[in-house]
Design a protein around this motif. Structure first.
Motif, PDB file in Angstrom:
ATOM      1  N   GLN A  64      11.226  -3.840   2.168  1.00  0.00           N
ATOM      2  CA  GLN A  64      10.158  -4.754   2.644  1.00  0.00           C
ATOM      3  C   GLN A  64       8.989  -3.972   3.239  1.00  0.00           C
ATOM      4  OE1 GLN A  64      10.448  -8.521   2.468  1.00  0.00           O
ATOM      5  NE2 GLN A  64      11.726  -7.636   0.872  1.00  0.00           N
ATOM      6  N   THR A  65       8.834  -2.725   2.830  1.00  0.00           N
ATOM      7  CA  THR A  65       7.711  -1.900   3.302  1.00  0.00           C
ATOM      8  C   THR A  65       7.152  -1.101   2.123  1.00  0.00           C
ATOM      9  OG1 THR A  65       9.123   0.002   3.813  1.00  0.00           O
ATOM     10  CG2 THR A  65       8.710  -1.547   5.612  1.00  0.00           C
ATOM     11  N   LYS A 119       3.847  -3.656   5.890  1.00  0.00           N
ATOM     12  CA  LYS A 119       5.029  -4.528   5.812  1.00  0.00           C
ATOM     13  C   LYS A 119       4.762  -5.536   4.718  1.00  0.00           C
ATOM     14  CE  LYS A 119       6.989  -5.107  10.365  1.00  0.00           C
ATOM     15  NZ  LYS A 119       6.775  -5.838  11.613  1.00  0.00           N
ATOM     16  N   LEU A 120       5.717  -5.743   3.823  1.00  0.00           N
ATOM     17  CA  LEU A 120       5.525  -6.746   2.775  1.00  0.00           C
ATOM     18  C   LEU A 120       5.490  -8.134   3.420  1.00  0.00           C
ATOM     19  CD1 LEU A 120       5.362  -7.341  -0.289  1.00  0.00           C
ATOM     20  CD2 LEU A 120       7.855  -7.591  -0.260  1.00  0.00           C
ATOM     21  N   VAL A 121       4.452  -8.908   3.099  1.00  0.00           N
ATOM     22  CA  VAL A 121       4.290 -10.231   3.704  1.00  0.00           C
ATOM     23  C   VAL A 121       4.617 -11.327   2.691  1.00  0.00           C
ATOM     24  CG1 VAL A 121       2.568 -11.831   4.643  1.00  0.00           C
ATOM     25  CG2 VAL A 121       2.583  -9.454   5.378  1.00  0.00           C
ATOM     26  N   GLN A 122       4.155 -11.127   1.459  1.00  0.00           N
ATOM     27  CA  GLN A 122       4.296 -12.194   0.459  1.00  0.00           C
ATOM     28  C   GLN A 122       4.142 -11.621  -0.942  1.00  0.00           C
ATOM     29  OE1 GLN A 122       1.562 -15.378   1.334  1.00  0.00           O
ATOM     30  NE2 GLN A 122       2.215 -16.597  -0.408  1.00  0.00           N
ATOM     31  N   GLU A 136       0.893  -6.401   5.192  1.00  0.00           N
ATOM     32  CA  GLU A 136       0.128  -6.249   6.426  1.00  0.00           C
ATOM     33  C   GLU A 136       0.128  -4.772   6.799  1.00  0.00           C
ATOM     34  OE1 GLU A 136       1.290  -8.651   9.778  1.00  0.00           O
ATOM     35  OE2 GLU A 136      -0.053  -7.525  11.110  1.00  0.00           O
ATOM     36  N   ILE A 137      -1.070  -4.241   7.020  1.00  0.00           N
ATOM     37  CA  ILE A 137      -1.198  -2.827   7.391  1.00  0.00           C
ATOM     38  C   ILE A 137      -0.807  -2.693   8.859  1.00  0.00           C
ATOM     39  CG2 ILE A 137      -2.787  -0.878   7.602  1.00  0.00           C
ATOM     40  CD1 ILE A 137      -4.498  -2.434   5.390  1.00  0.00           C
ATOM     41  N   ILE A 138       0.247  -1.918   9.107  1.00  0.00           N
ATOM     42  CA  ILE A 138       0.778  -1.770  10.467  1.00  0.00           C
ATOM     43  C   ILE A 138       0.147  -0.560  11.166  1.00  0.00           C
ATOM     44  CG2 ILE A 138       2.918  -1.312  11.784  1.00  0.00           C
ATOM     45  CD1 ILE A 138       2.632  -4.166  10.500  1.00  0.00           C
TER      46      ILE A 138
END
Ligand SMILES: Cc1cc2nc3c(=O)[nH]c(=O)nc-3n(C[C@H](O)[C@H](O)[C@H](O)COP(=O)(O)O)c2cc1C
Length: 186
Positions: A64-65, A119-122, A136-138
């Protein structure tokens, strides 16, 4: 007017090349992606178009990343290489110096002057095989020597650009003016 019709073409000239990274069974793998963009500043969101057949996608779904790495124009051959050969058939983990950040599972490329971990969002399927991956860029990492007044400097970063359809890689050229500003001079 001197215009000719070309049919429905995707002439968004130029696009910025990125290298997307993900861990698959704890091993870094990378793919070249030109079909990508930033869609939001806060939260910072990155979007790229891909298909489930990519080996890298397996790693993104596993952890998920993923990472987004900006190659320089001097990295054109390496970028093309990770865009031609699949991690299913060749080990691409040794091509770069890998490093990890806050997310711990999104491998990033030391040789790229800018890196983002996401992080994978969708995911959104479209057409018969394509899928949008929204992250989303963390955190963002930038080489100190690519900053001017603490801001990323595009000339120093020297990003690798691509013009689709003729499939040429390009370098960035010159600043023509300040965005959100020069329009006011009219
Ligand atoms: C110039 C160029 C641009 C590419 N853009 C994309 C892209 O935006 N999305 C994508 O999924 N694949 C893109 N690819 C194809 C993948 O990088 C390629 O299929 C890669 O070998 C997949 O590696 P993997 O199977 O190890 O994940 C591009 C390839 C090249 C050469």
């Amino acid at each position: 007017m001197g215009k000719v019709t070309l049919g429905a073409k995707t002439l968004l000239y130029p696009m910025t090349m990125t290298i997307i990274g993900a861990n698959i069974n704890n091993r870094p793998n990378y793919l070249a992606a030109g079909w990508c963009t930033i869609i939001e500043h806060a939260p910072a969101m990155f979007l790229f178009s891909t298909t489930r057949t990519r080996y890298t996608v397996q790693g993104i779904l596993e952890n998920q990343t993923f990472s987004v790495n900006i190659p320089t124009s001097k990295m054109a051959k390496l970028t093309d290489y990770v865009g031609i050969y699949s991690g299913r058939n060749v080990d691409k983990s040794h091509l770069f110096t890998n490093f990890y950040g806050k997310l711990a599972t999104a491998p990033m490329i030391e040789e790229c002057p800018v890196n983002m971990e996401c992080k994978l969002v969708q995911t959104v399927k479209f057409g018969t095989e394509h899928e949008l991956f929204l992250g989303e860029i963390i955190e963002t990492y930038a080489n100190e020597n690519c900053l001017t007044n603490n801001l990323p400097d595009a000339k120093k970063i020297d990003p690798l650009l691509i013009t689709p359809k003729d499939n040429h890689y390009w370098t960035i050229n010159d600043i023509v003016g300040k965005a959100w500003s020069i329009g006011k001079e009219l």
